[in-house]
Design an enzyme around this catalytic site. Structure first.
Site, PDB file in Angstrom:
ATOM      1  N   LYS A  99     -20.625 119.928  64.932  1.00  0.00           N
ATOM      2  CA  LYS A  99     -21.872 119.192  65.203  1.00  0.00           C
ATOM      3  C   LYS A  99     -21.553 117.917  65.984  1.00  0.00           C
ATOM      4  O   LYS A  99     -22.212 117.590  66.967  1.00  0.00           O
ATOM      5  CB  LYS A  99     -22.581 118.833  63.895  1.00  0.00           C
ATOM      6  CG  LYS A  99     -23.358 119.999  63.298  1.00  0.00           C
ATOM      7  CD  LYS A  99     -23.824 119.726  61.877  1.00  0.00           C
ATOM      8  CE  LYS A  99     -24.445 120.990  61.286  1.00  0.00           C
ATOM      9  NZ  LYS A  99     -24.674 120.907  59.851  1.00  0.00           N
ATOM     10  N   GLN A 145     -24.956 116.814  55.021  1.00  0.00           N
ATOM     11  CA  GLN A 145     -24.435 118.181  54.956  1.00  0.00           C
ATOM     12  C   GLN A 145     -24.550 118.730  53.529  1.00  0.00           C
ATOM     13  O   GLN A 145     -24.083 118.105  52.579  1.00  0.00           O
ATOM     14  CB  GLN A 145     -22.971 118.178  55.421  1.00  0.00           C
ATOM     15  CG  GLN A 145     -22.343 119.547  55.516  1.00  0.00           C
ATOM     16  CD  GLN A 145     -22.954 120.421  56.606  1.00  0.00           C
ATOM     17  OE1 GLN A 145     -23.211 119.964  57.727  1.00  0.00           O
ATOM     18  NE2 GLN A 145     -23.217 121.672  56.281  1.00  0.00           N
ATOM     19  N   ASP A 147     -32.988 117.852  59.827  1.00  0.00           N
ATOM     20  CA  ASP A 147     -32.860 119.168  59.188  1.00  0.00           C
ATOM     21  C   ASP A 147     -34.231 119.706  58.764  1.00  0.00           C
ATOM     22  O   ASP A 147     -34.362 120.878  58.434  1.00  0.00           O
ATOM     23  CB  ASP A 147     -31.977 119.038  57.923  1.00  0.00           C
ATOM     24  CG  ASP A 147     -30.632 119.729  58.104  1.00  0.00           C
ATOM     25  OD1 ASP A 147     -30.492 120.521  59.053  1.00  0.00           O
ATOM     26  OD2 ASP A 147     -29.725 119.471  57.293  1.00  0.00           O
TER      27      ASP A 147
END
Ligand code: NDP
Length: 300
Positions: free
Chosen positions: A54, A98, A121
């Site tokens: 990422k 994460q 997200d």
């Protein structure tokens, strides 16, 4: 094999290219650099790999990338305090924590402490509610990637019968909302669905997000249907040598490709789109934060 193969790797590269162009324009015309902060707690090897790639891709499209790696025993208070700092930081437009988090941390509490406008997200409860009511939100990356590929392949999805197999909060449910938003007739199937094969056979569009290797065979697929295989499953591959493994999806690729009109492979289908959409979401968040037009074609 008759199906068109939807090349997610190439599509993701195209999306990243579009993001990079927008970022260059933002810098040139407005002096703004979108920033993405990724927070990793603990040393889960798979999470470390995701976070590294990422970060690399964020920099490649010209954005600012910030990584916060915290010890596995980080307290909830310390994590929340870091998120609060990132919420307040005007150079950070996207925040991603994460998952999974270590057991002692309350995932819902942590995710819901992110500023919803920076929740790239799309897991914050406000974004879930906004998506569910058809309002502007941050959309979870994997379903957004699936939607982009479907729109690219079909043009309009209006009126198509869509079946989403799986009802998770990160893939199945938001995917169904997005397809509904594009006027599909949507069925959500799950582990208690009766006659799953019959349900899937009705679909013009099948999105499989289950996590069971090659569960859906070709004879579940309506001829000409589009199959989007989200599943990523590692299975033994003795044919490649002792101890070797390979990745497969939730659909049996060879038999589904015989009947489908189009299909995403695993690997190289949905997977690469997820990070591309994370970058697209960061760009969207940055544009909104600065009162600028959203990047066309990169949002739901
Ligand atoms: P979850 O385990 O959270 O959800 C799985 C869903 O599948 C559940 O809703 C479950 O139903 C349903 N299910 C399980 N067994 C069956 C069955 N026999 N028949 C019908 N439905 C069934 O998984 P995720 O949504 O997180 O992920 C799904 C897959 O997608 C995984 O392989 C994952 O690795 C992959 N994935 C890929 C991503 C990418 O970037 N390409 C990103 C995220 C996930 P029930 O609710 O009834 O238990």
């Amino acid at each position: 094999m008759s199906a068109t193969v939807i090349d997610g790797k190439a599509f993701a590269a195209k999306v990243r290219g579009q993001v990079a162009e927008h970022v260059a324009r933002l810098k040139e015309e407005h002096g703004i650099t979108p920033g993405l902060a990724v927070v990793l707690v603990g040393e889960d090897p798979a999470s470390q790999v995701y976070v590294r790639s990422k970060g690399k891709m964020t920099v490649e499209v010209g954005m600012k990338s910030v990584e916060h790696k915290l010890d596995a025993d980080t307290s909830e208070a310390d994590l929340l305090s870091l998120i609060n700092e990132l919420n307040e930081d005007a150079t950070i437009h996207g925040i991603l924590v994460q998952l999974p988090l270590p057991d002692h941390l309350n995932e819902d509490l942590v995710i819901n402490s992110i500023d919803p406008a920076k929740d790239v997200d799309g897991f914050h409860i406000s974004n879930v509610g906004l998506l569910g009511t058809g309002q502007k939100s941050m959309v979870p990356c994997t379903p957004l990637g699936c939607l982009m590929m479907l729109r690219d392949h079909h043009g309009s999805l209006s009126g198509l019968d869509a079946v989403v197999i799986g009802r998770s909060n990160i893939v199945g449910k938001p995917m169904a909302q997005l397809l509904l938003g594009d006027s599909c007739t949507v069925t959500i199937a799950h582990s208690r669905t009766k006659d799953l094969a019959d349900v899937v056979r009705r679909a013009d569009v099948v999105v499989a997000a289950v996590g069971r290797p090659e569960m859906a065979p070709g004879d579940w697929i309506k001829p000409g249907a589009t199959v989007i295989d989200v599943g990523i499953n590692r299975i033994d591959a003795p044919e490649r040598g002792e101890g070797k493994t390979r990745l497969v999806g939730d659909c049996h690729y060879e038999s589904c490709a015989e009947v489908a009109g189009a299909i995403t492979p695993v690997p190289g289908g949905v997977g690469p789109m997820t990070i591309a959409c994370l970058l697209a979401n960061t760009l969207t968040a940055c544009s909104r934060a600065n009162g600028l037009a959203e990047p066309e074609g990169l949002t739901a």
